[in-house]
Motif scaffolding. Structure first.
Motif, PDB file in Angstrom:
ATOM      1  N   GLY A 163       0.800  -1.222   0.000  1.00 53.24           N
ATOM      2  CA  GLY A 163       0.000   0.000   0.000  1.00 53.24           C
ATOM      3  C   GLY A 163       0.830   1.268   0.000  1.00 53.24           C
ATOM      4  N   VAL A 164       2.120   1.154  -0.408  1.00 49.92           N
ATOM      5  CA  VAL A 164       3.002   2.314  -0.385  1.00 49.92           C
ATOM      6  C   VAL A 164       2.621   3.344  -1.448  1.00 49.92           C
ATOM      7  CG1 VAL A 164       4.700   1.392  -2.005  1.00 49.92           C
ATOM      8  CG2 VAL A 164       5.446   2.956  -0.192  1.00 49.92           C
ATOM      9  N   LEU A 165       1.948   2.909  -2.520  1.00 51.39           N
ATOM     10  CA  LEU A 165       1.563   3.847  -3.583  1.00 51.39           C
ATOM     11  C   LEU A 165       0.650   4.929  -3.022  1.00 51.39           C
ATOM     12  CD1 LEU A 165       0.836   1.410  -6.564  1.00 51.39           C
ATOM     13  CD2 LEU A 165       2.930   2.682  -6.083  1.00 51.39           C
ATOM     14  N   GLY A 166       0.975   6.158  -3.381  1.00 51.57           N
ATOM     15  CA  GLY A 166       0.185   7.296  -2.914  1.00 51.57           C
ATOM     16  C   GLY A 166       0.664   7.876  -1.602  1.00 51.57           C
ATOM     17  N   LYS A 167       1.563   7.162  -0.913  1.00 53.99           N
ATOM     18  CA  LYS A 167       2.085   7.694   0.343  1.00 53.99           C
ATOM     19  C   LYS A 167       3.148   8.753   0.074  1.00 53.99           C
ATOM     20  CE  LYS A 167       1.169   3.777   3.397  1.00 53.99           C
ATOM     21  NZ  LYS A 167       1.761   2.818   4.369  1.00 53.99           N
ATOM     22  N   SER A 168       3.432   9.568   1.087  1.00 54.32           N
ATOM     23  CA  SER A 168       4.421  10.640   0.964  1.00 54.32           C
ATOM     24  C   SER A 168       5.758  10.198   1.526  1.00 54.32           C
ATOM     25  CB  SER A 168       3.939  11.897   1.694  1.00 54.32           C
ATOM     26  OG  SER A 168       2.776  12.407   1.075  1.00 54.32           O
ATOM     27  N   VAL A 169       6.823  10.615   0.841  1.00 51.78           N
ATOM     28  CA  VAL A 169       8.190  10.349   1.279  1.00 51.78           C
ATOM     29  C   VAL A 169       8.911  11.683   1.353  1.00 51.78           C
ATOM     30  CG1 VAL A 169      10.359   9.207   0.736  1.00 51.78           C
ATOM     31  CG2 VAL A 169       8.205   8.081   0.184  1.00 51.78           C
ATOM     32  N   ASN A 170       9.582  11.936   2.477  1.00 49.18           N
ATOM     33  CA  ASN A 170      10.291  13.203   2.648  1.00 49.18           C
ATOM     34  C   ASN A 170      11.729  13.041   2.195  1.00 49.18           C
ATOM     35  OD1 ASN A 170      11.853  15.412   4.118  1.00 49.18           O
ATOM     36  ND2 ASN A 170       9.748  15.959   4.601  1.00 49.18           N
ATOM     37  N   LEU A 171      12.069  13.680   1.073  1.00 47.43           N
ATOM     38  CA  LEU A 171      13.418  13.634   0.527  1.00 47.43           C
ATOM     39  C   LEU A 171      14.001  15.036   0.538  1.00 47.43           C
ATOM     40  CD1 LEU A 171      12.801  11.356  -2.602  1.00 47.43           C
ATOM     41  CD2 LEU A 171      13.641  10.657  -0.357  1.00 47.43           C
ATOM     42  N   SER A 172      15.049  15.224   1.345  1.00 45.96           N
ATOM     43  CA  SER A 172      15.711  16.533   1.442  1.00 45.96           C
ATOM     44  C   SER A 172      14.680  17.640   1.665  1.00 45.96           C
ATOM     45  CB  SER A 172      16.553  16.797   0.182  1.00 45.96           C
ATOM     46  OG  SER A 172      17.549  15.812   0.034  1.00 45.96           O
TER      47      SER A 172
END
Length: 811
Positions: A163-172
């Motif tokens: 279910g990772v699709l659509g989730k937010s990832v904080n990059l820099s």
């Protein structure tokens, strides 16, 4: 099939009756077959196995090229023009390396990334296992940030959550939405954890035709279009862009290479050279076993004669003997599988870190097929001489002699085989000697600085938190100040490029001379550093001064050059006080040369002297124009410390995290490690040539010993008669050793001729040593003579112990 099984059972009985012979032969073959299979595994994985993409033969790499460089990175505007003006390709995609700090877990983690254009994965024929490729509207500035994850990061950071699709990832400090996850075996030049659209990058380089910033392009040829046709078209496109934008492109053209050719171009020669060397080792093993079989066939002449007298055809006898040899080879191959598996593991551990596709190295059906073919080929190869010798004798004479003695032809064949393996062994010894001498020379090369006790590491900071040049400068001052005050640290500095690891080039001109057009300007390496850089690196100041804290944006622009720059640009002149300018916005003001430092071997200990760009230019980091700060996503620090690397890394990390806990440090290396990486190819070749040569020397000595030992056993009657007639022990020693020395001399003479021819192939790996180095040739020849004579001495000594009375009574 019945006859074959009968031959096989008989061959097994013969080996069981001679276990010592069987063990020696099988071990000898296992070494040769296992070593060949291990090297073939590497060659197959790196160069022969297709790339893991759809129809990889149509994939090509596009780069810019100039008079100085065969391949350069590409400016984004040029890439867009290539895509619009070319017709040879189904599609083009851009890519460049980048890095990010991912937060949201227990600790921030610095990860590798790639910026790629929309359609990059579909062009390669790679389908995400979750989600999709980037869309064209996401590959534009102002688009919502999206990211595709590697399989490894998905498992490591997200636990393989579907279910990772659509989730937010904080990059820099930027929030990206996950739109896809890549297959676990995806690889393109190097690994990366995240992929983001390149067109959405907000940096200034995107729209600047003069800035290339490490970007390249990949394309897929249309069906029926050849590589030559695409090169012709891109040459034309390159000329048009050079004419339209002379200041940015000069005379730059376009390089078009197949992706596989581009991936393996740096290692192809070395791997094929090693493959040839290990082939010599297998030939030596075959020759040794052929000698052993000849030694066994001669006493079996009576048996083979009886077979023939009872009606066995020549073909039947040859088939029986070849069955025995192939059986030996297959047994050697079975044991060789273990040697190959172990050898491959050792090779993977020893290969240079820059070896492409190293992570894919492993055995598959190609390797199994290669080993099977090798077993049959070697079985036939070393079995032919004994079989030929066995069937050419006279049946009546063999029945009369009872297999008592060896024929002269048998001795001649064995002599030829011994000479052959000694000659092959000498070729491998010369290769090992030349590479060892190269490492000795490289060990004494001065890199231009004191590398001991120097630690290098990167630190990535948040561009949102440090979004103004002054904030970055303040952060830099804080980090340097804390590092310099850390117990055990003697000095600390910051640089934009680490010598021997990173490279940035820039063209320039001398302001007191007429300004040449951009395409005719000379080039130099460019480093931005802080004032304590010479002290930290152990870089010697030859004249003038280095930078100080006063050399900031409010002070006159200054620059420091190296001695190579001074020699090539200002021959016979004093460069101090001269002014340079770089034809680039923000760097084009005149800069006074205030100092000269030692030349650093930027391109490695072995390659630097032949590099096209050797001049080096140092500029104060405090004079970096404000507009360049949005290009800086990390800082590279250098510390000189007597602490061990691990303790120094921990101390540096603690000091930086005390300033900002979200700044991770990564890519930690000592300068000694970086230097070793520059000679990794030479070290790798030396290791393998050394192993092959040692094995060849051992097999050569065993072969010489075996032939002479067999000869002595066959000539017991002759030795007894000689001693009965008054021959002293020294006469017998001289007789046996003399025969061995004659074989050794002939083998060395032939081997020297072969080594002279083949050693030239090593020229690309050598440094400071000629491929015909007399010292190396003489030294290895003496080593081979000494080992071979020692092998001759043992059977010669045994010959002196023959009791004349016993020998004559036996006869």
């Amino acid at each position: 099939m019945g006859i074959f099984l009968q031959d096989l059972r008989y061959a097994l009985r013969m080996l069981a009756k001679n276990p010592g012979f069987a063990v020696i032969a099988v071990l000898t073959l296992a070494i040769g077959i296992g070593a060949n299979t291990a090297i073939f595994t590497v060659v197959d994985s790196v160069m022969l196995r297709p790339l893991p993409f759809h129809d990889p033969s149509r994939l090509v790499m596009l780069s810019e090229k100039s008079a100085q460089f065969e391949q350069m990175s590409v400016s984004y505007p040029n890439f867009e023009d290539w895509r619009a003006q070319s017709h040879s390709f189904e599609g083009l995609a851009a890519f460049r390396r980048d890095s990010y700090t991912i937060t949201g877990g227990a600790l921030p983690e610095h990860i590798g990334g790639r910026e790629v254009s929309a359609g990059f994965f579909s062009l390669l024929g790679v389908t995400p296992i979750l989600g999709r490729d980037f869309r064209a509207e996401e590959d534009l500035q102002g688009a919502a940030p999206v990211v595709i994850l590697s399989y490894g990061l998905w498992q490591r950071r997200f636990g393989g959550d579907p279910g990772v699709l659509g989730k937010s990832v904080n990059l820099s400090d930027t929030s990206y939405t996950v739109v896809g996850v890549l297959p676990h075996d995806f690889w393109f030049y190097s690994g990366a954890d995240v992929f983001v659209p390149i067109g959405a990058d907000k940096a200034m380089w995107i729209h600047n035709r003069q800035m290339r910033n490490g970007m390249h392009a990949v394309a897929r040829l249309k069906p029926g279009v050849t590589l030559a046709q695409s090169r012709a078209e891109m040459d034309n496109v390159g000329r048009q862009l050079a004419a339209a934008y002379p200041d940015a492109n000069g005379r730059n053209g376009v390089s078009v290479l197949s992706v596989l050719e581009d991936v393996v171009s740096d290692v192809r020669g070395t791997l094929f050279l090693l493959f040839g060397a290990v082939g010599f080792l297998l030939l030596i093993a075959c020759v040794n076993v052929a000698n052993l079989l000849l030694s066994r066939v001669t006493p079996r002449q009576r048996e083979l004669a009886i077979r023939s007298a009872l009606g066995a055809s020549t073909r039947r006898v040859v088939r029986q003997l070849l069955t025995e040899s192939v059986l030996l080879s297959l047994l050697g191959g079975i044991l060789g599988v273990g040697f190959a598996w172990l050898g491959t593991r050792l090779l993977v551990a020893a290969v240079p870190g820059t070896l492409p596709r190293a992570e894919t190295i492993g055995m598959d059906w190609r390797v199994a097929l290669f080993m099977l073919g090798l077993c049959f080929l070697t079985g036939i190869l070393f079995g032919m001489a004994p079989a030929w010798h066995a069937v050419r004798g006279n049946v009546s004479e063999s029945l009369k002699e009872g297999g008592r003695g060896a024929s002269r032809s048998s001795h001649r064949v064995q002599n030829v085989l011994v000479v052959s393996e000694l000659a092959l062994a000498l070729v491998l010894l010369v290769g090992a000697g030349l590479t060892i001498r190269t490492l000795q020379k490289l060990a004494n090369v001065d890199p231009g600085f004191r590398s001991h006790d120097v630690l290098v590491f990167n630190a990535a900071y948040s561009q949102l938190r440090y979004n103004q040049p002054e904030k970055v400068r303040t952060l830099l001052h804080q980090v340097i100040d804390r590092l310099e005050k850390t117990p055990g640290f003697d000095a600390a500095a910051m640089t934009t490029d680490v010598v021997m690891r990173d490279d940035s080039e820039m063209n320039f001109y001398v302001t007191s001379r007429p300004k040449p057009p951009p395409q005719d300007m000379p080039w130099s390496m460019l480093y931005f550093t802080t004032p304590d850089y010479p002290q930290t690196m152990g870089l010697r100041l030859l004249k003038g001064r280095f930078f100080s804290e006063r050399d900031n944006l409010n002070a006159p622009a200054v620059v420091v050059i190296d001695e190579e720059f001074a020699r090539s640009i200002f021959p016979g002149q004093d460069p101090i006080g001269q002014h340079l300018a770089l034809p680039f916005p923000g760097l084009d003001q005149p800069r006074e040369i205030v100092g000269i430092v030692d030349h650093v071997k930027q391109w490695g200990l072995a390659q630097d002297s032949t590099a096209k760009i050797r001049s080096q230019l140092y500029m104060p980091f405090l004079q970096v124009p404000d507009q360049f700060y949005n290009l800086l996503t990390q800082m590279t620090f250098i510390v000189r410390s007597g602490l061990d690397p691990h303790a120094a890394t921990v101390a540096a990390s603690e000091q930086i995290r005390a300033i900002d806990s979200d700044i991770p440090i990564y890519e930690v290396e000592t300068m000694d490690e970086i230097i070793r990486e520059t000679i990794a190819r030479q070290r790798f070749a030396t290791l393998l040539f050394g192993v092959f040569a040692a094995a060849a020397l051992l097999l050569g000595a065993i072969g010489t010993y075996g032939v002479l030992s067999y000869s002595v056993s066959q000539r017991t009657h002759e030795m007894g008669v000689r001693m009965a007639l008054g021959a002293a022990q020294r006469d017998i020693l001289r007789l046996v050793i003399g025969r061995g020395a004659k074989l050794v001399g002939i083998g060395i003479a032939i081997g020297l001729l072969g080594a002279l021819a083949l050693s030239r192939l090593l020229a690309g790996l050598l440094y400071g040593v000629s491929s015909t180095d007399p010292l190396t040739f003489a030294s290895v020849s003496l080593v081979l003579v000494a080992v071979s004579i020692a092998a001759c001495y043992l059977p010669a000594r045994r010959a002196t112990k023959v009791d004349p009375i016993t020998a004559l009574r036996y006869e």
